[in-house]
Design a protein around this motif. Structure first.
Motif, PDB file in Angstrom:
ATOM      1  N   TYR A   1     -10.633  93.626  35.586  1.00  0.00           N
ATOM      2  CA  TYR A   1     -11.174  94.144  36.844  1.00  0.00           C
ATOM      3  C   TYR A   1     -10.096  94.779  37.730  1.00  0.00           C
ATOM      4  CZ  TYR A   1     -15.052  91.332  35.278  1.00  0.00           C
ATOM      5  OH  TYR A   1     -16.065  90.813  34.519  1.00  0.00           O
TER       6      TYR A   1
ATOM      7  N   VAL B   1      -8.106  97.501  37.497  1.00  0.00           N
ATOM      8  CA  VAL B   1      -8.126  98.938  37.782  1.00  0.00           C
ATOM      9  C   VAL B   1      -9.176  99.252  38.846  1.00  0.00           C
ATOM     10  CG1 VAL B   1      -8.715 101.213  36.836  1.00  0.00           C
ATOM     11  CG2 VAL B   1      -7.133  99.731  35.606  1.00  0.00           C
ATOM     12  N   ALA B   2     -10.374  98.672  38.690  1.00  0.00           N
ATOM     13  CA  ALA B   2     -11.434  98.923  39.672  1.00  0.00           C
ATOM     14  C   ALA B   2     -11.018  98.391  41.045  1.00  0.00           C
ATOM     15  CB  ALA B   2     -12.737  98.276  39.218  1.00  0.00           C
ATOM     16  N   ALA B   3     -10.498  97.174  41.071  1.00  0.00           N
ATOM     17  CA  ALA B   3     -10.094  96.575  42.357  1.00  0.00           C
ATOM     18  C   ALA B   3      -8.985  97.397  42.998  1.00  0.00           C
ATOM     19  CB  ALA B   3      -9.636  95.137  42.149  1.00  0.00           C
TER      20      ALA B   3
ATOM     21  N   GLN C   1     -15.720  92.957  47.275  1.00  0.00           N
ATOM     22  CA  GLN C   1     -15.564  92.468  45.896  1.00  0.00           C
ATOM     23  C   GLN C   1     -14.171  92.789  45.342  1.00  0.00           C
ATOM     24  OE1 GLN C   1     -17.982  90.149  45.891  1.00  0.00           O
ATOM     25  NE2 GLN C   1     -17.843  90.476  43.673  1.00  0.00           N
ATOM     26  N   ALA C   2     -13.618  93.917  45.748  1.00  0.00           N
ATOM     27  CA  ALA C   2     -12.263  94.278  45.297  1.00  0.00           C
ATOM     28  C   ALA C   2     -11.248  93.274  45.850  1.00  0.00           C
ATOM     29  CB  ALA C   2     -11.906  95.695  45.729  1.00  0.00           C
TER      30      ALA C   2
ATOM     31  N   GLU D   1     -11.934  90.138  46.541  1.00  0.00           N
ATOM     32  CA  GLU D   1     -12.135  88.920  45.729  1.00  0.00           C
ATOM     33  C   GLU D   1     -11.363  89.040  44.414  1.00  0.00           C
ATOM     34  OE1 GLU D   1     -13.608  86.129  46.364  1.00  0.00           O
ATOM     35  OE2 GLU D   1     -14.833  86.590  48.135  1.00  0.00           O
ATOM     36  N   ALA D   2     -11.483  90.205  43.785  1.00  0.00           N
ATOM     37  CA  ALA D   2     -10.788  90.417  42.510  1.00  0.00           C
ATOM     38  C   ALA D   2      -9.281  90.312  42.716  1.00  0.00           C
ATOM     39  CB  ALA D   2     -11.155  91.787  41.927  1.00  0.00           C
TER      40      ALA D   2
ATOM     41  N   ALA E   1      -7.696  88.474  44.880  1.00  0.00           N
ATOM     42  CA  ALA E   1      -7.357  87.050  44.989  1.00  0.00           C
ATOM     43  C   ALA E   1      -7.379  86.383  43.609  1.00  0.00           C
ATOM     44  CB  ALA E   1      -8.335  86.367  45.936  1.00  0.00           C
ATOM     45  N   TRP E   2      -8.326  86.809  42.791  1.00  0.00           N
ATOM     46  CA  TRP E   2      -8.449  86.239  41.443  1.00  0.00           C
ATOM     47  C   TRP E   2      -7.241  86.629  40.583  1.00  0.00           C
ATOM     48  CZ3 TRP E   2     -12.625  88.020  37.363  1.00  0.00           C
ATOM     49  CH2 TRP E   2     -12.667  87.097  36.313  1.00  0.00           C
TER      50      TRP E   2
ATOM     51  N   GLN F   1      -4.347  84.533  41.545  1.00  0.00           N
ATOM     52  CA  GLN F   1      -4.505  83.176  41.034  1.00  0.00           C
ATOM     53  C   GLN F   1      -4.179  83.103  39.535  1.00  0.00           C
ATOM     54  OE1 GLN F   1      -8.601  81.498  40.716  1.00  0.00           O
ATOM     55  NE2 GLN F   1      -7.995  80.330  42.512  1.00  0.00           N
TER      56      GLN F   1
ATOM     57  N   PHE G   1     -16.512 101.032  39.012  1.00  0.00           N
ATOM     58  CA  PHE G   1     -16.271 100.103  40.125  1.00  0.00           C
ATOM     59  C   PHE G   1     -17.359  99.020  40.202  1.00  0.00           C
ATOM     60  CE2 PHE G   1     -13.875 103.402  42.995  1.00  0.00           C
ATOM     61  CZ  PHE G   1     -12.827 103.385  42.094  1.00  0.00           C
TER      62      PHE G   1
ATOM     63  N   LEU H   1     -17.134  95.247  39.476  1.00  0.00           N
ATOM     64  CA  LEU H   1     -16.609  94.278  40.455  1.00  0.00           C
ATOM     65  C   LEU H   1     -17.682  93.286  40.898  1.00  0.00           C
ATOM     66  CD1 LEU H   1     -14.425  96.674  42.646  1.00  0.00           C
ATOM     67  CD2 LEU H   1     -13.573  94.851  41.163  1.00  0.00           C
TER      68      LEU H   1
ATOM     69  N   VAL I   1     -17.277  89.801  39.589  1.00  0.00           N
ATOM     70  CA  VAL I   1     -16.109  88.998  39.972  1.00  0.00           C
ATOM     71  C   VAL I   1     -16.555  87.762  40.746  1.00  0.00           C
ATOM     72  CG1 VAL I   1     -14.056  88.984  41.457  1.00  0.00           C
ATOM     73  CG2 VAL I   1     -14.527  90.957  39.989  1.00  0.00           C
TER      74      VAL I   1
ATOM     75  N   VAL J   1     -13.411  83.545  44.867  1.00  0.00           N
ATOM     76  CA  VAL J   1     -12.171  82.810  44.623  1.00  0.00           C
ATOM     77  C   VAL J   1     -11.743  82.125  45.909  1.00  0.00           C
ATOM     78  CG1 VAL J   1      -9.730  83.070  44.041  1.00  0.00           C
ATOM     79  CG2 VAL J   1     -11.434  84.453  42.862  1.00  0.00           C
TER      80      VAL J   1
END
Lengths: 423, 91
Positions: free
Chosen positions: A253, A255-257, A326-327, A329-330, A332-333, A336, B40, B43, B46, B49
């Motif tokens: 994810y 590249v999208a984020a 959502q980006a 969130e990604a 942060a993921w 992690q 995109f 996402l 996802v 988190v």
């Protein structure tokens, strides 16, 4: 034939002594140089002359470096090939039919061709590491906050760092020592950058070092790239390193984020270019919204327009949660995932780029395909981590780079490991 | 559920971003944005988190320091009047 590595060749002299005395350091053209035009590879800033030096430029001059000129780049750093520059593409000195990578393609080409001893680039999603890999030189993307961004024309502030490009790991580390360190003009700089001695870390002693290989960052690469990567990993094992497979499930994810965040930040950062205080005004008459739209349309190239519009879209009412939130969130993921990986390993290794350098003219028609080439570099920016690209070999006469990623402020570890790749 | 984009939507966003586009650009961007936005959309998968952002505010004391002269600040402006930037008409 010229490589078109420089946009402006105006020599800037540094002080007489210092660790870089007698060295030339080419500077990417999005880093402000007082009295020498700084174009960002854009028609928008074709005639912009900064009234002040970026902090890194002050540090280069204090260290005795001579700046031979300002290097070509993708417009505002937006590209992976240096072909989006308003000033024309830069050629890869290894083979002039191929791109040098981007966006710091001029900096990498100048160093690879020996036109400059060293260079500074900037890396928002791979823009130092990609051209270093494609031109067969070394490039370091520092930990976020290690190097001041004061005087860097912003593209995506939360992701970008200035860093060195050099023929060897030790030279790159020595240049990083000069530019790193806290700066009161950049509130995101950190004390960890003070009094570094990265050059002394370039030992190449990997005996006892644990290197993790994220399967997700190897699977997607071209066969020729994987073969060279595997051979280099075998060699590091023979030098005493322990190799472990690790998994970064968030990587798919990245590249999208990365693109959602970078485009969103770009749409805001590039709003300043209205042609009034600086930049292309076009001299349009009439309603101010229309004059600004005309000036911006004339000043920006396709890729910049694309990213401003997509960023505006991603931040607009009704789409913000779906894309931007959502980006984040990604992001942060991804952080992690890296944190967990570094509980077991000292550094992570992957191919820098999943592909060999494309031929000139091959990439511009399909922007998404170009974005996907950043699969291995963008996770590092999302996680604010340090990474280095070091030459690992060649296929079809074209260079292949190996990327080593370290924990935050783990520059010494990746510099040491990269020196082992040179052995 | 794909957000395909048509030329009118591209025009709306271009308007918000103050970038004038011609018809050819509108059509081409609409095409390319479809592909890019589809990528995109991944996402949405996802997970949430739980992360502690390690962010702190960085302040400095509010003291008068030397800054650019008016002349330096205006040097890159296309037009100025009485030491001020001059822009297009607002109405």
């Amino acid at each position: 034939m010229s490589l078109n590595a420089y946009i402006t060749e105006d020599e800037i002299e540094g002080s007489e002594d210092g660790p870089l005395a007698g060295k030339t350091v080419a500077v990417k053209d999005n880093i402000s140089t007082a009295g020498v035009r700084t174009t960002c590879g854009s028609k928008m800033l074709e005639e912009y002359v900064p009234p002040y030096d970026a902090t890194v430029v002050e540090r280069l001059k204090e260290a005795g470096a001579t700046i031979p000129g300002k290097t070509n780049m993708d417009e505002f750093g937006m590209g992976t090939t240096t072909e989006t520059s308003y000033f024309g593409a830069t050629k890869n000195p290894v083979d002039e039919d191929y791109v040098p990578g981007g966006s710091s393609g001029g900096s990498a080409a100048a160093v690879a061709a020996g036109d400059a001893d060293l260079a500074l680039g900037t890396d928002t999603g791979g823009s130092i590491r990609c051209p270093a890999a494609f031109c067969g030189v070394v490039g370091i993307k520092p930990t976020y906050g290690l190097v001041s961004r004061y005087g860097l024309v912003a593209y995506a502030n939360s992701l970008e760092q200035i860093g060195p490009i050099a023929p060897t790991v030790e030279d790159a580390a020595a240049l990083l020592d000069v530019v790193a360190g806290p700066d009161e003009n950049d509130g995101t700089t950190r004390e960890e950058g003070a009094d570094t001695d990265f050059a002394n870390a370039a030992d190449g002693d990997v005996d006892g070092l644990t290197i993790g290989v994220p399967t997700e960052l190897v699977e997607g690469a071209e066969d020729a790239v994987v073969e060279t990567f595997d051979a280099t990993i075998d060699d590091l094992r023979e030098q005493g390193a322990t190799i472990e497979e690790v998994s970064l499930p968030s990587a798919e994810y990245a590249v999208a984020a990365y693109y959602v965040i970078a485009m969103s930040e770009a749409s805001s950062n590039l709003a300043r270019f209205d042609g009034v205080r600086y930049g292309n005004s076009g001299g349009y008459e009439g309603n101010w919204n229309e004059s600004f739209s005309d000036a911006r349309s004339e000043g920006f190239g396709d890729e910049v327009k694309r990213r401003i519009l997509l960023g505006t879209y991603a931040l607009s009412a009704g789409y913000h949660d779906k894309y931007y939130k959502q980006a984040q969130e990604a992001r942060a993921w991804v952080k992690q995932d890296f944190d967990e990986a570094f509980e077991d390993v000292d550094v992570l290794a992957s191919p820098t780029m999943p592909i060999l350098p494309p031929e000139l003219g091959e990439s511009l028609d399909d922007p998404l395909k170009m974005y996907l080439a950043d699969a291995n570099t963008t996770p590092v920016n999302l996680a604010n981590l340090p990474a280095i690209s070091v030459p690992a070999g060649e296929a079809d006469g074209l260079p292949i780079g190996l990327q080593l990623v370290g924990p935050a402020f783990g520059e010494e570890t990746i510099i040491n490991a990269a020196a082992a790749v040179e052995n | 559920m794909s957000d395909s984009v048509d030329a009118d939507e591209v025009e709306h966003v271009a308007d918000l971003a103050r970038v004038d586009l011609d018809n050819e650009e509108r059509a081409r961007f609409a095409d390319q944005f479809g592909d890019i936005l589809e990528h995109f959309e991944a996402l949405e998968e996802v997970p949430e988190v739980e992360a502690e952002p390690d962010l702190v505010n960085v302040m400095r004391s509010d003291e008068v320091e030397q800054s650019l002269s008016q002349e330096e600040a205006l040097r890159n402006a296309d037009d100025s009047e009485d030491g001020r930037f001059k822009g297009p008409k607002v109405s």
